[in-house]
Write a protein that holds these residues in place. Structure first.
Motif, PDB file in Angstrom:
ATOM      1  N   SER A 329      -7.870   5.370  -5.777  1.00 57.09           N
ATOM      2  CA  SER A 329      -8.254   6.201  -4.633  1.00 57.09           C
ATOM      3  C   SER A 329      -8.774   7.578  -5.024  1.00 57.09           C
ATOM      4  O   SER A 329      -9.347   8.284  -4.181  1.00 57.09           O
ATOM      5  CB  SER A 329      -7.048   6.388  -3.712  1.00 57.09           C
ATOM      6  OG  SER A 329      -6.044   7.159  -4.361  1.00 57.09           O
ATOM      7  N   ASN A 330      -8.534   7.983  -6.276  1.00 57.41           N
ATOM      8  CA  ASN A 330      -8.828   9.352  -6.735  1.00 57.41           C
ATOM      9  C   ASN A 330      -7.964  10.396  -6.031  1.00 57.41           C
ATOM     10  O   ASN A 330      -8.269  11.589  -6.069  1.00 57.41           O
ATOM     11  CB  ASN A 330     -10.316   9.701  -6.542  1.00 57.41           C
ATOM     12  CG  ASN A 330     -11.201   9.001  -7.557  1.00 57.41           C
ATOM     13  OD1 ASN A 330     -10.739   8.523  -8.598  1.00 57.41           O
ATOM     14  ND2 ASN A 330     -12.495   8.904  -7.246  1.00 57.41           N
ATOM     15  N   SER A 353      -0.984   3.526 -13.478  1.00 60.44           N
ATOM     16  CA  SER A 353      -2.155   4.040 -14.181  1.00 60.44           C
ATOM     17  C   SER A 353      -3.291   4.298 -13.185  1.00 60.44           C
ATOM     18  O   SER A 353      -3.098   4.198 -11.965  1.00 60.44           O
ATOM     19  CB  SER A 353      -2.607   3.033 -15.255  1.00 60.44           C
ATOM     20  OG  SER A 353      -3.628   3.575 -16.051  1.00 60.44           O
ATOM     21  N   ASN A 354      -4.453   4.625 -13.719  1.00 57.46           N
ATOM     22  CA  ASN A 354      -5.628   4.927 -12.893  1.00 57.46           C
ATOM     23  C   ASN A 354      -6.750   3.936 -13.168  1.00 57.46           C
ATOM     24  O   ASN A 354      -6.871   3.405 -14.273  1.00 57.46           O
ATOM     25  CB  ASN A 354      -6.135   6.350 -13.168  1.00 57.46           C
ATOM     26  CG  ASN A 354      -5.127   7.412 -12.776  1.00 57.46           C
ATOM     27  OD1 ASN A 354      -4.562   7.370 -11.687  1.00 57.46           O
ATOM     28  ND2 ASN A 354      -4.899   8.367 -13.667  1.00 57.46           N
ATOM     29  N   VAL A 355      -7.559   3.693 -12.155  1.00 59.28           N
ATOM     30  CA  VAL A 355      -8.776   2.912 -12.309  1.00 59.28           C
ATOM     31  C   VAL A 355      -9.930   3.893 -12.476  1.00 59.28           C
ATOM     32  O   VAL A 355     -10.127   4.769 -11.642  1.00 59.28           O
ATOM     33  CB  VAL A 355      -9.030   2.017 -11.075  1.00 59.28           C
ATOM     34  CG1 VAL A 355     -10.343   1.265 -11.232  1.00 59.28           C
ATOM     35  CG2 VAL A 355      -7.882   1.044 -10.885  1.00 59.28           C
ATOM     36  N   LYS A 356     -10.666   3.723 -13.544  1.00 60.49           N
ATOM     37  CA  LYS A 356     -11.742   4.668 -13.828  1.00 60.49           C
ATOM     38  C   LYS A 356     -13.091   4.135 -13.350  1.00 60.49           C
ATOM     39  O   LYS A 356     -13.370   2.939 -13.448  1.00 60.49           O
ATOM     40  CB  LYS A 356     -11.805   4.945 -15.328  1.00 60.49           C
ATOM     41  CG  LYS A 356     -10.544   5.604 -15.890  1.00 60.49           C
ATOM     42  CD  LYS A 356     -10.684   5.866 -17.379  1.00 60.49           C
ATOM     43  CE  LYS A 356      -9.426   6.521 -17.938  1.00 60.49           C
ATOM     44  NZ  LYS A 356      -9.535   6.777 -19.401  1.00 60.49           N
ATOM     45  N   THR A 363      -7.110  -0.982  -0.249  1.00 61.74           N
ATOM     46  CA  THR A 363      -6.159  -1.426  -1.263  1.00 61.74           C
ATOM     47  C   THR A 363      -6.324  -2.917  -1.528  1.00 61.74           C
ATOM     48  O   THR A 363      -6.508  -3.717  -0.607  1.00 61.74           O
ATOM     49  CB  THR A 363      -4.722  -1.139  -0.803  1.00 61.74           C
ATOM     50  OG1 THR A 363      -4.572   0.282  -0.670  1.00 61.74           O
ATOM     51  CG2 THR A 363      -3.711  -1.669  -1.800  1.00 61.74           C
ATOM     52  N   HIS A 364      -6.242  -3.309  -2.793  1.00 63.15           N
ATOM     53  CA  HIS A 364      -6.333  -4.712  -3.195  1.00 63.15           C
ATOM     54  C   HIS A 364      -5.031  -5.105  -3.891  1.00 63.15           C
ATOM     55  O   HIS A 364      -4.555  -4.402  -4.778  1.00 63.15           O
ATOM     56  CB  HIS A 364      -7.517  -4.929  -4.146  1.00 63.15           C
ATOM     57  CG  HIS A 364      -8.846  -4.699  -3.515  1.00 63.15           C
ATOM     58  ND1 HIS A 364      -9.645  -5.710  -3.054  1.00 63.15           N
ATOM     59  CD2 HIS A 364      -9.524  -3.543  -3.251  1.00 63.15           C
ATOM     60  CE1 HIS A 364     -10.762  -5.224  -2.553  1.00 63.15           C
ATOM     61  NE2 HIS A 364     -10.712  -3.892  -2.659  1.00 63.15           N
ATOM     62  N   ILE A 365      -4.480  -6.250  -3.476  1.00 59.59           N
ATOM     63  CA  ILE A 365      -3.249  -6.765  -4.087  1.00 59.59           C
ATOM     64  C   ILE A 365      -3.554  -8.140  -4.656  1.00 59.59           C
ATOM     65  O   ILE A 365      -3.963  -9.051  -3.937  1.00 59.59           O
ATOM     66  CB  ILE A 365      -2.104  -6.851  -3.055  1.00 59.59           C
ATOM     67  CG1 ILE A 365      -1.851  -5.464  -2.445  1.00 59.59           C
ATOM     68  CG2 ILE A 365      -0.845  -7.399  -3.699  1.00 59.59           C
ATOM     69  CD1 ILE A 365      -0.759  -5.459  -1.401  1.00 59.59           C
ATOM     70  N   TYR A 366      -3.349  -8.283  -5.972  1.00 54.94           N
ATOM     71  CA  TYR A 366      -3.708  -9.514  -6.674  1.00 54.94           C
ATOM     72  C   TYR A 366      -2.465 -10.251  -7.164  1.00 54.94           C
ATOM     73  O   TYR A 366      -1.602  -9.671  -7.829  1.00 54.94           O
ATOM     74  CB  TYR A 366      -4.593  -9.206  -7.893  1.00 54.94           C
ATOM     75  CG  TYR A 366      -5.918  -8.574  -7.545  1.00 54.94           C
ATOM     76  CD1 TYR A 366      -7.033  -9.358  -7.260  1.00 54.94           C
ATOM     77  CD2 TYR A 366      -6.055  -7.179  -7.516  1.00 54.94           C
ATOM     78  CE1 TYR A 366      -8.253  -8.771  -6.952  1.00 54.94           C
ATOM     79  CE2 TYR A 366      -7.269  -6.589  -7.203  1.00 54.94           C
ATOM     80  CZ  TYR A 366      -8.359  -7.397  -6.921  1.00 54.94           C
ATOM     81  OH  TYR A 366      -9.568  -6.811  -6.614  1.00 54.94           O
ATOM     82  N   ASP A 367      -2.391 -11.523  -6.822  1.00 59.39           N
ATOM     83  CA  ASP A 367      -1.370 -12.409  -7.392  1.00 59.39           C
ATOM     84  C   ASP A 367      -1.923 -12.926  -8.717  1.00 59.39           C
ATOM     85  O   ASP A 367      -2.883 -13.680  -8.749  1.00 59.39           O
ATOM     86  CB  ASP A 367      -1.089 -13.567  -6.417  1.00 59.39           C
ATOM     87  CG  ASP A 367      -0.121 -14.597  -6.989  1.00 59.39           C
ATOM     88  OD1 ASP A 367       0.487 -14.319  -8.040  1.00 59.39           O
ATOM     89  OD2 ASP A 367       0.021 -15.680  -6.393  1.00 59.39           O
ATOM     90  N   ARG A 368      -1.288 -12.542  -9.832  1.00 58.99           N
ATOM     91  CA  ARG A 368      -1.810 -12.899 -11.145  1.00 58.99           C
ATOM     92  C   ARG A 368      -1.111 -14.102 -11.770  1.00 58.99           C
ATOM     93  O   ARG A 368      -1.665 -14.778 -12.635  1.00 58.99           O
ATOM     94  CB  ARG A 368      -1.677 -11.713 -12.120  1.00 58.99           C
ATOM     95  CG  ARG A 368      -2.209 -10.390 -11.589  1.00 58.99           C
ATOM     96  CD  ARG A 368      -3.647 -10.474 -11.092  1.00 58.99           C
ATOM     97  NE  ARG A 368      -4.593 -10.872 -12.103  1.00 58.99           N
ATOM     98  CZ  ARG A 368      -5.144 -10.044 -12.982  1.00 58.99           C
ATOM     99  NH1 ARG A 368      -4.825  -8.774 -12.983  1.00 58.99           N
ATOM    100  NH2 ARG A 368      -6.021 -10.499 -13.848  1.00 58.99           N
ATOM    101  N   VAL A 403      -4.529   0.705  -5.628  1.00 58.48           N
ATOM    102  CA  VAL A 403      -4.283   1.520  -4.444  1.00 58.48           C
ATOM    103  C   VAL A 403      -5.580   2.178  -3.986  1.00 58.48           C
ATOM    104  O   VAL A 403      -6.247   2.874  -4.753  1.00 58.48           O
ATOM    105  CB  VAL A 403      -3.214   2.590  -4.735  1.00 58.48           C
ATOM    106  CG1 VAL A 403      -2.985   3.462  -3.510  1.00 58.48           C
ATOM    107  CG2 VAL A 403      -1.918   1.933  -5.188  1.00 58.48           C
ATOM    108  N   GLY A 404      -5.924   1.953  -2.723  1.00 57.75           N
ATOM    109  CA  GLY A 404      -7.093   2.573  -2.131  1.00 57.75           C
ATOM    110  C   GLY A 404      -6.703   3.767  -1.277  1.00 57.75           C
ATOM    111  O   GLY A 404      -5.514   3.998  -0.998  1.00 57.75           O
TER     112      GLY A 404
END
Length: 409
Positions: A329-330, A353-356, A363-368, A403-404
């Motif tokens: 989200s920054n 952590s952060n997404v660069k 927001t995106h939630i992924y089942d891995r 997180v968005g």
């Protein structure tokens, strides 16, 4: 184990096919009220009336045709019990190495041997004696029906977690696996490759089990969609070829009509409690009869809490589910805020952590790693309407949350 899981999928699917295709068979007069054969084993128990609970033994035989499967060992043994009033199905799985009494034998034996000693009739009696409930009908299948079912429904869409390459010319049939990573629709040939692959998973058989569960869920969900009605002619033909049952068509039709609105979440899968034990050089599965009796009583008295298998987790289980929270989200500190919220609920957040390079508004939630139930619970907790399935057994966390800015509230 590798054969058992493959046939487990077939057994579950064939039960769904039974419940969804009965009406079609009846209306098209494939059989005017008769069963598939006039010489079928008959239950020693009184058959249930229209609105009474029905119990169906499902056995999967690792054989290529009905002739070779007549007295083969059963790789899958399950009792499907359906309550027409509640519209719920419980599938009670019995490990094939379960040590139990088999009528006519002097000593306890593995329950899958009952089919060798006395065919499906003795299998019905062995399951009845173990669980202490009547067995009204049976459904017996051989594994080659799976490939045909996949083609009948037009293929199954899954996310292949990695490139899969393997070759074994000595396997029966010869095994050649060549699949690319990514979401794709698998035809019968590719589906069998996907289900038989196991060498590439970090945790070997457990990884393969997770992958097969993903496939099972995708196929069962497709079979339960309203659009499946257009596929019923092909499915019925496959059913007639690969499935043996003593359930009359009229009976099948009646239950199909009563179960027509069943959804995937209405089907509860249970494995009888117990543990493996080495006895005289052979491994057996020793059932915990006290716990088993409690489960059976609760299921048949309608007091069994199905949410404990699906929606509710103990704190110790939640801690086993690992989560990474990435800030897309920054907005400074937002990922930490979300991570703390999850930790208060008992979840194990292993990375923040952060997404660069990309700013996420949503927001995106992924089942891995096939943690669908926890993924849904987390989505509800955070107010996120949709989840995404992106299976990657090599991922560090079971669930990834990006997180968005929509969570800034």
């Amino acid at each position: 184990m590798k054969k058992f899981l493959k046939v487990l999928i077939i057994a579950f699917i064939c039960f769904v096919v039974v419940m969804t295709s009965g009406t079609y068979i009846f209306l098209n007069s494939i059989s005017k009220g008769d069963s598939y054969s006039h010489e079928k084993p008959v239950s020693e128990d009184a058959l249930p009336k229209k609105k009474e609970r029905v119990n169906v033994l499902i056995v999967g035989v690792d054989a290529k045709d009905s002739k070779s499967s007549k007295y083969a060992r059963t790789d899958t043994i399950m009792l499907a019990t359906f309550n027409p009033d509640t519209k719920k199905i419980d599938l009670i799985s019995i490990p094939r190495d379960t040590r139990t009494v088999i009528r006519g034998r002097t000593k306890k034996d593995k329950i899958n041997h009952a089919h060798v000693y006395g065919g499906i009739n003795l299998s019905m009696k062995a399951v009845k004696d173990l669980l202490g409930v009547p067995v009204h009908y049976y459904v017996k299948i051989n594994y080659t029906g799976l490939a045909k079912i996949v083609d009948d429904v037009g293929g199954v869409e899954v996310d292949v977690p990695m490139d899969m390459h393997y070759y074994d010319p000595k396997a029966d049939p010869p095994l050649k696996i060549n699949l690319k990573k990514g979401r794709q629709v698998l035809d019968s040939n590719k589906a069998m490759q996907f289900l038989r692959f196991r060498k590439g998973y970090i945790n070997q058989d457990l990884g393969r089990i997770d992958a097969q569960h993903t496939f099972l869920t995708a196929l069962a969900d497709k079979l339960l969609k309203p659009q499946i009605i257009t596929k019923l002619p092909k499915l019925v033909k496959t059913f007639n070829t690969y499935v043996d049952t003593n359930m009359p068509i009229t009976t099948m039709t009646s239950y199909a009509l009563q179960a027509k609105d069943i959804k995937l979440e209405d089907i509860n899968m249970i494995t009888i409690p117990g543990e493996s034990k080495l006895i005289n050089g052979l491994w057996y599965y020793i059932p915990d009869m006290n716990k088993l009796q409690i489960i059976i009583d609760e299921i048949f008295n309608e007091t069994y809490d199905r949410t404990k298998n699906v929606n509710t987790k103990k704190d110790t289980d939640l801690k086993k589910t690992t989560i990474e929270v990435l800030n897309g989200s920054n907005i400074s500190g937002l990922a930490t805020k979300i991570a703390n919220k999850l930790r208060k609920e008992g979840y194990n957040v292993i990375n923040i952590s952060n997404v660069k390079g990309i700013k996420y508004g949503q927001t995106h939630i992924y089942d891995r790693k096939n943690k669908l139930d926890d993924t849904k619970k987390i989505a509800d907790l955070l107010g996120v309407k949709e989840i995404e399935i992106d299976i990657n057994m090599e991922a560090k966390a079971d669930i990834t949350i990006i997180v968005g800015s929509d969570l800034e509230r």
